[in-house]
Design an enzyme around this catalytic site. Structure first.
Site, short mmCIF file in Angstrom:
data_model
loop_
_atom_site.label_atom_id
_atom_site.label_comp_id
_atom_site.label_asym_id
_atom_site.label_seq_id
_atom_site.Cartn_x
_atom_site.Cartn_y
_atom_site.Cartn_z
N GLU A 135 -42.14 -42.16 15.86
CA GLU A 135 -41.54 -42.39 14.53
C GLU A 135 -42.36 -41.71 13.44
O GLU A 135 -41.82 -41.21 12.45
CB GLU A 135 -41.41 -43.88 14.23
N TRP B 65 -41.26 -38.27 13.50
CA TRP B 65 -39.97 -38.10 12.79
C TRP B 65 -40.21 -38.01 11.29
O TRP B 65 -39.61 -37.21 10.59
CB TRP B 65 -39.04 -39.29 13.07
N TRP C 194 -14.16 -34.82 2.07
CA TRP C 194 -14.50 -36.25 2.02
C TRP C 194 -13.45 -37.03 1.24
O TRP C 194 -12.78 -36.50 0.35
CB TRP C 194 -15.87 -36.43 1.35
N ASN D 268 -33.88 -49.96 10.80
CA ASN D 268 -33.44 -48.58 11.09
C ASN D 268 -32.12 -48.52 11.86
O ASN D 268 -31.24 -47.72 11.55
CB ASN D 268 -34.52 -47.84 11.87
N TRP E 198 -21.71 -38.41 2.41
CA TRP E 198 -23.03 -38.99 2.68
C TRP E 198 -23.87 -39.09 1.42
O TRP E 198 -24.73 -39.96 1.30
CB TRP E 198 -23.76 -38.17 3.75
N TRP F 22 -29.49 -39.74 6.32
CA TRP F 22 -28.08 -39.65 5.93
C TRP F 22 -27.42 -38.41 6.52
O TRP F 22 -26.30 -38.47 7.05
CB TRP F 22 -27.92 -39.69 4.40
P1 FAD Z 1 -41.09 -48.35 12.07
O1 FAD Z 1 -40.03 -48.32 13.09
O2 FAD Z 1 -42.19 -49.29 12.25
O3 FAD Z 1 -41.65 -46.85 11.94
C1 FAD Z 1 -42.93 -46.57 11.37
C2 FAD Z 1 -42.79 -45.59 10.23
O4 FAD Z 1 -42.28 -44.35 10.71
C3 FAD Z 1 -41.81 -46.01 9.15
O5 FAD Z 1 -42.40 -46.91 8.25
C4 FAD Z 1 -41.44 -44.69 8.52
O6 FAD Z 1 -42.41 -44.24 7.62
C5 FAD Z 1 -41.45 -43.76 9.72
N1 FAD Z 1 -40.09 -43.65 10.28
C6 FAD Z 1 -39.50 -44.45 11.19
N2 FAD Z 1 -38.27 -44.00 11.50
C7 FAD Z 1 -38.08 -42.90 10.76
C8 FAD Z 1 -37.01 -41.98 10.64
N3 FAD Z 1 -35.88 -42.09 11.35
N4 FAD Z 1 -37.15 -40.97 9.76
C9 FAD Z 1 -38.27 -40.81 9.05
N5 FAD Z 1 -39.32 -41.64 9.13
C10 FAD Z 1 -39.23 -42.66 9.98
N6 FAD Z 1 -37.21 -44.32 5.76
C11 FAD Z 1 -37.91 -44.37 4.62
O7 FAD Z 1 -39.13 -44.52 4.66
N7 FAD Z 1 -37.29 -44.25 3.41
C12 FAD Z 1 -35.93 -44.08 3.30
O8 FAD Z 1 -35.41 -43.95 2.19
C13 FAD Z 1 -35.16 -44.05 4.51
N8 FAD Z 1 -33.81 -43.94 4.47
C14 FAD Z 1 -33.09 -43.88 5.66
C15 FAD Z 1 -31.71 -43.72 5.61
C16 FAD Z 1 -30.96 -43.64 6.79
C17 FAD Z 1 -29.47 -43.46 6.72
C18 FAD Z 1 -31.62 -43.74 8.03
C19 FAD Z 1 -30.84 -43.68 9.31
C20 FAD Z 1 -32.99 -43.90 8.09
C21 FAD Z 1 -33.75 -43.96 6.91
N9 FAD Z 1 -35.16 -44.13 6.93
C22 FAD Z 1 -35.86 -44.17 5.75
C23 FAD Z 1 -35.89 -44.12 8.22
C24 FAD Z 1 -36.12 -45.51 8.85
O9 FAD Z 1 -34.93 -46.24 8.89
C25 FAD Z 1 -37.18 -46.33 8.12
O10 FAD Z 1 -38.34 -45.55 7.93
C26 FAD Z 1 -37.56 -47.57 8.93
O11 FAD Z 1 -36.45 -48.36 9.15
C27 FAD Z 1 -38.63 -48.34 8.20
O12 FAD Z 1 -38.95 -49.49 8.92
P2 FAD Z 1 -40.37 -49.69 9.58
O13 FAD Z 1 -41.43 -49.39 8.59
O14 FAD Z 1 -40.38 -51.02 10.22
O15 FAD Z 1 -40.37 -48.52 10.67
#
Ligand code: FAD
Length: 469
Positions: A270, A273, A302, A337, A355, A378
Site C-alpha cells: 500500500e 501504491w 457522463w 478503502n 468521476w 477515482w
Molecule cells: P492502509 O490500508 O493502512 O494503508 C496504509 C497507507 O497506504 C494509507 O494510509 C495510504 O497513505 C496508503 N494507501 C493505501 N491504499 C492506497 C491507495 N489505494 N492509493 C494510494 N495510497 C494508498 N487515500 C488518501 O490518503 N487520500 C485520499 O484522498 C484518497 N482517496 C481515495 C479515493 C478513492 C476513490 C479510492 C479508491 C482510494 C482513495 N485513497 C485515498 C486510498 C485509500 O483508500 C486510503 O489511503 C486508505 O483507505 C486509508 O486508510 P488506511 O490509512 O487505514 O490505509
C-alpha cells in the site's frame, strides 16, 4: 548563517530532510508556514482537514519551540501572492538560505518555481514525501511506469539496492523558545476524533504494526473490522513519513518483507501504491488539472442526473453498503478503502456520473484528502486512469456487500432502517421488506445494477467505436 525552513506537507520534526539540513548547516533556524485560505478553497479540501492541519501545526510549533526554532504563520490568500510576500518576509528576517521539501501538485510546483525566481538566496529542495524520489523509478527508457506491478517491482529493486534513509529529530541548537498560537481563518470542522501531532501518529503506527500488520492481508478488505492502519490523515499532511512506516515494519518483523507472499508485505504494498500515484502526479501534470489520465476517455458521455448525485452523496441509493459508506463519510470524514472503491464504482458505473464530481465530493469531506491518491483512486474506479480497473469489470454492489460485510455489521452501524432485516437479506433487502409489507422502511434501489452495468460498458464501447472510426 540564518536559515529558513518553509513547512508545507511535511509537518514533522523527525525524518524531515529540509529541517535536518537547515539545522545541520545553519547557526540560526527559523520556520514558516504559509497559509493560503483562498487556495485551500480552490483546491476544495475539507474544513475537517483544515482543523486537523491547524492542530498539527500547533503540535509542530510546540516541537520546534523545544528545539529553539520559532514557527511563524504567514497568511497569503493565494499561491500567486506567495513569491512577493515571502521575498519581503525573507528580507525582513535577514534569511541567507531557504530549505523546503518538495510539494507535488502542479499549482504547488508553479508556486515554488515563481518563489525561486523571486528570491536571490539559495533555495534547497529535498524529497520528504516518498521513500523513492520522484523520477527515480523509471522504465529502461527513462519514462514513468503507467502500470503498478512493474513500478512496484522496480521500486522494490531500488529499495533492495539502496535501502531507505530515516533521519532523526535534529538536536536543539538554541534555547527553547515560545511556541506560536496557531489560528487559521475560514471554515473549520472539529477534528478532535483524531489525535494530532507526530507523537500521536508514531504511537498509532507502532500500535498498528504490533496488532494488525501480520493480519493486514486477510483483514484489510472488511470495513467492519479495524484491520487497516487509519494512518492516512497523518501521511496526507506529512505528520508521518513513508520512511517511518518502513522503519516500523522492520522494527516489528526484524526485516522488511520484500516479496509478495511474505508476511507484512501486503501493507508495504500500500505504501508503494501511495508512491505510484505520487510519482504519476509529478510525471503527468495533466492529472493535477482535472483531466483524465487516458485522454481518449474525455469523450465519455457522463450523465447529469442531479437527483442521482444527491442520493449518492446522502447515502440514499437503496444499495445498503453504498449508503452506509456514504453516510460514514459524511459523518466522520473517513472511509475504508474497500468502500471507497465500491462507492466510486457505483457513482461512475451505476449512475454514470463523472468521476470528477465524486473526487471533489470526497475532497470536500475527507480528513485525509490528498490529490494524488484521491485522483488515482477515482480514475482507477472510473476506468480513465493509469492501470485502471478494466472498463468491463464493474463492481456489483450487492455481491461486494455479501463478500466484505457478510453479517451486515458495517451496514447496520449506518443504516438503522435495516435493523430488523435478517443478515442474509440485508445486502439487497427490498424483496424481503416487500414481503413483510415494510417497503417504506428503506429507499428503493435507485437503479437496476445489471442494466446500469450494461450501459457503462456501452459507454466505453462507444468510445472504442469512435476511435476506430
Ligand atoms: P492502509 O490500508 O493502512 O494503508 C496504509 C497507507 O497506504 C494509507 O494510509 C495510504 O497513505 C496508503 N494507501 C493505501 N491504499 C492506497 C491507495 N489505494 N492509493 C494510494 N495510497 C494508498 N487515500 C488518501 O490518503 N487520500 C485520499 O484522498 C484518497 N482517496 C481515495 C479515493 C478513492 C476513490 C479510492 C479508491 C482510494 C482513495 N485513497 C485515498 C486510498 C485509500 O483508500 C486510503 O489511503 C486508505 O483507505 C486509508 O486508510 P488506511 O490509512 O487505514 O490505509
Amino acid at each position: 548563517m540564518r536559515h529558513l525552513v518553509w513547512f508545507r506537507n511535511d509537518l514533522r520534526l523527525a525524518d524531515n530532510p529540509a529541517l535536518h539540513a537547515a539545522m545541520d548547516e545553519g547557526e540560526q533556524v527559523q520556520a514558516l508556514y504559509i497559509d493560503c485560505p483562498g487556495q485551500w478553497r480552490q483546491h476544495g479540501n475539507s474544513p475537517l482537514q483544515r482543523d486537523f492541519l491547524r492542530r498539527n501545526l500547533q503540535a509542530l510549533s510546540e516541537g520546534l519551540a523545544r528545539l529553539g526554532v520559532p514557527l511563524e504563520l504567514l497568511v497569503c490568500e493565494h499561491f500567486d501572492d506567495v513569491p512577493e510576500r515571502l521575498s519581503g518576509w525573507i528580507k525582513e528576517h535577514d534569511i541567507d538560505a531557504l530549505y523546503a521539501n518538495r510539494d507535488i501538485g502542479i499549482n504547488e510546483r508553479r508556486r515554488d518555481k515563481a518563489v525561486q525566481q523571486a528570491l536571490n538566496i539559495p533555495c534547497r529542495v529535498f524529497n520528504g514525501d516518498c521513500v523513492m524520489n520522484h523520477g527515480s523509478i523509471t522504465t529502461q527508457s527513462g519514462d514513468m511506469y503507467k502500470v503498478f506491478t512493474p513500478f512496484s517491482k522496480a521500486w522494490l529493486s531500488a529499495l533492495k539496492a539502496q535501502g531507505y534513509r530515516l533521519l532523526p529529530v535534529p538536536e536543539a541548537r538554541n534555547d527553547a523558545c515560545d511556541p506560536a498560537d496557531i489560528a487559521l481563518a475560514g471554515d473549520l470542522q472539529d477534528s478532535g476524533a483524531w489525535d494530532a501531532g507526530e507523537q500521536a501518529a508514531g504511537q498509532a503506527l507502532a500500535r498498528f504494526c504490533a496488532e494488525h500488520l501480520l493480519d493486514y492481508g486477510e483483514q484489510r478488505d472488511f470495513p467492519a473490522v479495524a484491520g487497516t492502519s487509519r494512518l492516512s490523515p497523518y501521511l496526507a499532511l506529512g505528520v508521518l513519513s513513508p520512511n517511518q512506516c518502513l522503519a516500523a515494519i522492520e522494527n516489528e518483523l526484524g526485516s522488511l518483507p520484500l516479496g509478495r507472499g511474505e508476511r507484512g508485505f501486503a501493507w508495504l504494498n500500500e505504501i508503494i501504491w501511495r508512491e505510484f500515484y505520487r510519482h504519476l502526479l509529478v510525471a503527468f501534470p495533466h492529472l493535477s488539472m482535472n483531466r483524465a489520465f487516458k485522454e481518449e476517455t474525455e469523450a465519455l458521455q457522463w450523465s447529469h442526473d442531479e437527483d442521482g448525485f444527491a442520493a449518492w452523496c446522502d447515502g440514499r441509493t437503496g444499495y445498503p453498503l453504498v449508503d452506509a459508506a456514504m453516510r460514514c463519510l459524511k459523518d466522520t470524514g473517513w472511509m475504508h478503502n474497500r468502500l471507497r472503491m465500491i462507492v466510486a464504482s457505483f457513482l461512475t458505473k451505476d449512475l454514470h456520473i463523472d468521476w470528477r464530481r465524486g473526487e471533489a465530493w470526497f475532497m470536500a469531506r475527507l480528513i485525509d484528502g490528498e490529490l494524488a491518491a484521491n485522483n488515482g483512486g477515482w480514475q482507477w474506479a472510473a476506468g480513465t486512469g493509469a492501470d485502471a480497473a478494466p472498463y468491463f469489470r464493474v463492481f456489483n454492489p450487492v455481491t461486494q456487500s455479501e463478500r466484505f460485510d457478510p453479517d451486515g455489521e458495517f451496514i447496520l452501524r449506518w443504516v438503522p432502517e435495516l435493523k430488523n432485516v435478517p443478515a442474509k437479506h440485508i445486502h439487497a433487502p427490498h424483496d424481503w421488506l416487500r414481503k413483510q409489507g415494510r417497503e417504506s422502511d428503506y429507499v428503493p434501489p435507485l437503479v437496476d445494477h445489471a442494466r446500469a452495468r450494461q450501459h457503462a460498458i456501452a459507454m466505453f464501447d462507444a468510445l472504442k467505436d469512435e476511435e476506430e472510426a
